[in-house]
Write a protein that holds these residues in place. Structure first.
Motif, PDB file in Angstrom:
ATOM      1  N   ALA A 133      36.145  42.782  32.741  1.00  0.00           N
ATOM      2  CA  ALA A 133      36.733  43.059  31.429  1.00  0.00           C
ATOM      3  C   ALA A 133      38.165  42.525  31.347  1.00  0.00           C
ATOM      4  O   ALA A 133      38.579  41.971  30.316  1.00  0.00           O
ATOM      5  CB  ALA A 133      36.695  44.559  31.159  1.00  0.00           C
ATOM      6  N   SER A 134      38.915  42.661  32.418  1.00  0.00           N
ATOM      7  CA  SER A 134      40.285  42.137  32.432  1.00  0.00           C
ATOM      8  C   SER A 134      40.288  40.620  32.339  1.00  0.00           C
ATOM      9  O   SER A 134      41.128  40.029  31.649  1.00  0.00           O
ATOM     10  CB  SER A 134      41.001  42.584  33.708  1.00  0.00           C
ATOM     11  N   LEU A 135      39.358  39.982  33.039  1.00  0.00           N
ATOM     12  CA  LEU A 135      39.291  38.520  33.020  1.00  0.00           C
ATOM     13  C   LEU A 135      39.024  38.001  31.614  1.00  0.00           C
ATOM     14  O   LEU A 135      39.504  36.928  31.237  1.00  0.00           O
ATOM     15  CB  LEU A 135      38.205  38.045  33.981  1.00  0.00           C
ATOM     16  N   ILE A 136      38.273  38.748  30.835  1.00  0.00           N
ATOM     17  CA  ILE A 136      37.903  38.307  29.498  1.00  0.00           C
ATOM     18  C   ILE A 136      38.922  38.728  28.445  1.00  0.00           C
ATOM     19  O   ILE A 136      39.228  37.961  27.529  1.00  0.00           O
ATOM     20  CB  ILE A 136      36.504  38.851  29.141  1.00  0.00           C
ATOM     21  N   ILE A 137      39.496  39.909  28.578  1.00  0.00           N
ATOM     22  CA  ILE A 137      40.342  40.458  27.520  1.00  0.00           C
ATOM     23  C   ILE A 137      41.804  40.054  27.660  1.00  0.00           C
ATOM     24  O   ILE A 137      42.439  39.636  26.682  1.00  0.00           O
ATOM     25  CB  ILE A 137      40.219  41.994  27.498  1.00  0.00           C
ATOM     26  N   LEU A 138      42.349  40.159  28.848  1.00  0.00           N
ATOM     27  CA  LEU A 138      43.789  39.950  29.011  1.00  0.00           C
ATOM     28  C   LEU A 138      44.197  38.526  28.637  1.00  0.00           C
ATOM     29  O   LEU A 138      43.572  37.557  29.085  1.00  0.00           O
ATOM     30  CB  LEU A 138      44.201  40.241  30.454  1.00  0.00           C
TER      31      LEU A 138
ATOM     32  N   ALA B 261      44.161  34.861  38.677  1.00  0.00           N
ATOM     33  CA  ALA B 261      43.480  35.840  37.836  1.00  0.00           C
ATOM     34  C   ALA B 261      44.267  37.145  37.810  1.00  0.00           C
ATOM     35  O   ALA B 261      44.789  37.594  38.835  1.00  0.00           O
ATOM     36  CB  ALA B 261      42.067  36.081  38.350  1.00  0.00           C
ATOM     37  N   TYR B 262      44.333  37.774  36.641  1.00  0.00           N
ATOM     38  CA  TYR B 262      45.056  39.035  36.465  1.00  0.00           C
ATOM     39  C   TYR B 262      44.069  40.168  36.212  1.00  0.00           C
ATOM     40  O   TYR B 262      42.950  39.954  35.732  1.00  0.00           O
ATOM     41  CB  TYR B 262      46.021  38.951  35.277  1.00  0.00           C
ATOM     42  N   THR B 263      44.491  41.366  36.535  1.00  0.00           N
ATOM     43  CA  THR B 263      43.713  42.563  36.249  1.00  0.00           C
ATOM     44  C   THR B 263      44.621  43.615  35.650  1.00  0.00           C
ATOM     45  O   THR B 263      45.848  43.628  35.897  1.00  0.00           O
ATOM     46  CB  THR B 263      43.059  43.119  37.532  1.00  0.00           C
ATOM     47  N   ALA B 264      44.046  44.473  34.842  1.00  0.00           N
ATOM     48  CA  ALA B 264      44.824  45.535  34.218  1.00  0.00           C
ATOM     49  C   ALA B 264      45.089  46.665  35.209  1.00  0.00           C
ATOM     50  O   ALA B 264      44.282  46.932  36.108  1.00  0.00           O
ATOM     51  CB  ALA B 264      44.072  46.073  33.001  1.00  0.00           C
ATOM     52  N   THR B 265      46.223  47.311  35.049  1.00  0.00           N
ATOM     53  CA  THR B 265      46.588  48.472  35.865  1.00  0.00           C
ATOM     54  C   THR B 265      47.014  49.601  34.924  1.00  0.00           C
ATOM     55  O   THR B 265      46.904  49.493  33.708  1.00  0.00           O
ATOM     56  CB  THR B 265      47.728  48.131  36.838  1.00  0.00           C
ATOM     57  N   ASP B 266      47.519  50.665  35.496  1.00  0.00           N
ATOM     58  CA  ASP B 266      47.979  51.771  34.661  1.00  0.00           C
ATOM     59  C   ASP B 266      49.268  51.438  33.922  1.00  0.00           C
ATOM     60  O   ASP B 266      49.629  52.126  32.953  1.00  0.00           O
ATOM     61  CB  ASP B 266      48.206  53.022  35.521  1.00  0.00           C
TER      62      ASP B 266
END
Length: 447
Positions: free
Chosen positions: A174-179, A274-279
């Motif tokens: 989801a992060s790969l697609i949305i961010l 690649a980035y990922t979402a965190t808090d």
């Protein structure tokens, strides 16, 4: 010791062939001279009709062939073999070099060549399946409207020659697609995958060579004296290998990304950015976990799975049949996330509910083209909730294997069947109907 036995067997087979060989020309002359009797004993004319006058014979029936000529095969003649090999078969063997390779193991490259030559239907099936997959994924993603849709189609279609895996643990997919930070990931991966097996001067020359050789074969069929020629003129050999031409041209047109080293390197390089979402805020995935949203499974499964998935890991395109179902399931996971994000975008919902929707107008048409970057960021929980994914894919898969799987299998199988037997079958018909009717069969099978 093993090689000595092999050498002994080869010598024995050559000796057996030489001592039991049948000289068909001398046998036919003996029939015409009346050595085996007169009347309707089995001598035939150019159409295969049994003759009363054996002196006019152009061929013999199978029964008379066994009686008069024996059950052995024609003796090997190097002059005939070398001439026909260099004229009719060598161009096709040279065309084999234009087939796409890719594995790092040379033995696996050799296996792919042998598998292609030995099973034209499998080669045609993998080729047709690759084309159908490309059309299917385009239609599958065309109903979604979200950034990087076109890039996703190109990336996933290019990875048909690799053991593709997709993971969404920790909202990675989801992060790969949305961010918005991952827009560069899609662009860079496409650029790094741009090393196709495509047209070249050598490929065009090899294709032209076999086409010209086959044209000469057809011309020779109409201009030569087939009634007097016992040896085939090469048309059967040319038709037998004709299936290779569309296979090579098809792969050159598709330009598969099958170089294992480059494909693996491209995906690994892309995953580094690649980035990922965190808090709090998006960070690089490599700083959080070793897991990746999209990766290639080269030897990473359990030992038992390694054996079962051996063909899947070989990047030669002929093994696309082994990657078909895992690839479809991986693509469907990506499509499901894109679909959920597209639905939220359609209703102007931000990833972070606390951020108001910011519209971006299309400069040409004035319509909403894509969500603003502010609407595409949020915490890891918000990103996961934005694209809820059914872990069992009960609502998206039309079958347990994936959507439209069996229809593509049926179509690809039918095309492969028609290609093989449309060429191989034609070769048998050409040899069988070469005058005299039935006379050429001793060159395919002993009496």
């Amino acid at each position: 010791m093993r090689y000595r036995w092999l050498f002994f067997i080869v010598l024995s087979s050559l000796h057996f062939t030489g001592t039991n060989a049948t000289k068909f020309e001398e046998c036919l002359e003996s029939v015409k001279n009346g050595t085996w009797g007169t009347g309707k004993i089995g001598a035939t004319d150019i159409q295969g009709n049994v003759l009363e006058d054996v002196s006019q014979a152009k061929g013999v029936t199978y029964g008379l062939c066994v009686t008069a000529c024996g059950s052995g095969q024609e003796p090997f003649k190097w002059s005939i073999f070398s001439q026909q090999f260099s004229s009719w078969l060598l161009p096709w063997l040279a065309l084999v070099s234009q087939l796409p390779f890719g594995p790092t193991d040379r033995l696996e490259n050799l296996e792919s060549v042998v598998l292609t030559v030995g099973s034209p239907m499998l080669a045609a099936y993998s080729l047709a399946l690759t084309v159908l997959n490309g059309r299917w994924i385009t239609r599958r993603f065309s109903k979604h409207n979200y950034p990087n849709i076109r890039n996703a189609i190109r990336v996933l279609s290019s990875l048909q020659q690799a053991p593709l895996r997709v993971a969404n643990e920790g909202a990675l997919l989801a992060s790969l697609i949305i961010l918005p930070q991952n827009d560069e990931w899609w662009r860079e991966l496409i650029e790094w995958l741009a090393h196709p097996h495509t047209w070249s001067i050598s490929a065009a020359t090899s294709i032209a060579w076999v086409v010209i050789a086959y044209i000469f074969t057809v011309i020779d069929s109409f201009t030569g004296d087939l009634a007097e020629a016992i040896n085939a003129n090469g048309q059967g050999v040319g038709s037998l290998w004709l299936w290779l031409l569309p296979i090579v041209i098809g792969w050159l047109q598709i330009s598969p990304k099958c170089d294992e080293v480059r494909v693996r390197s491209a995906v690994e390089r892309a995953n580094k950015i690649a980035y990922t979402a965190t808090d709090t805020h998006p960070v690089l995935v490599k700083e959080r976990t070793e897991e990746r949203a999209i990766h290639l499974a080269f030897g990473e499964e359990h030992d038992r799975d390694d054996v079962l998935r051996r063909d899947e890991r070989i990047t030669a395109p002929i093994y696309n049949y082994a990657r078909f179902l895992p690839w479809v399931q991986a693509v469907e996971k990506v499509s499901e996330v894109f679909g959920a994000a597209s639905e939220r975008y359609h209703h102007h919902e931000s990833v972070d509910p606390g951020i108001e929707w910011v519209g971006m107008g299309d400069r040409i048409g004035g319509h909403w083209s894509k969500p603003h970057e502010r609407n595409r960021v949020g915490s890891v929980a918000q990103v996961a909730d934005y694209c809820p994914v059914d872990p069992y894919h009960r609502h998206t898969f039309e079958s347990r294997w994936g959507p439209n799987v069996f229809s593509r299998i049926v179509v690809a199988s039918a095309l492969a069947f028609m290609l093989q037997w449309g060429t191989v079958g034609a070769a048998f018909i050409v040899v069988y109907h070469t005058p005299t009717t039935g006379e050429q069969w001793p060159y395919l099978l002993p009496c």
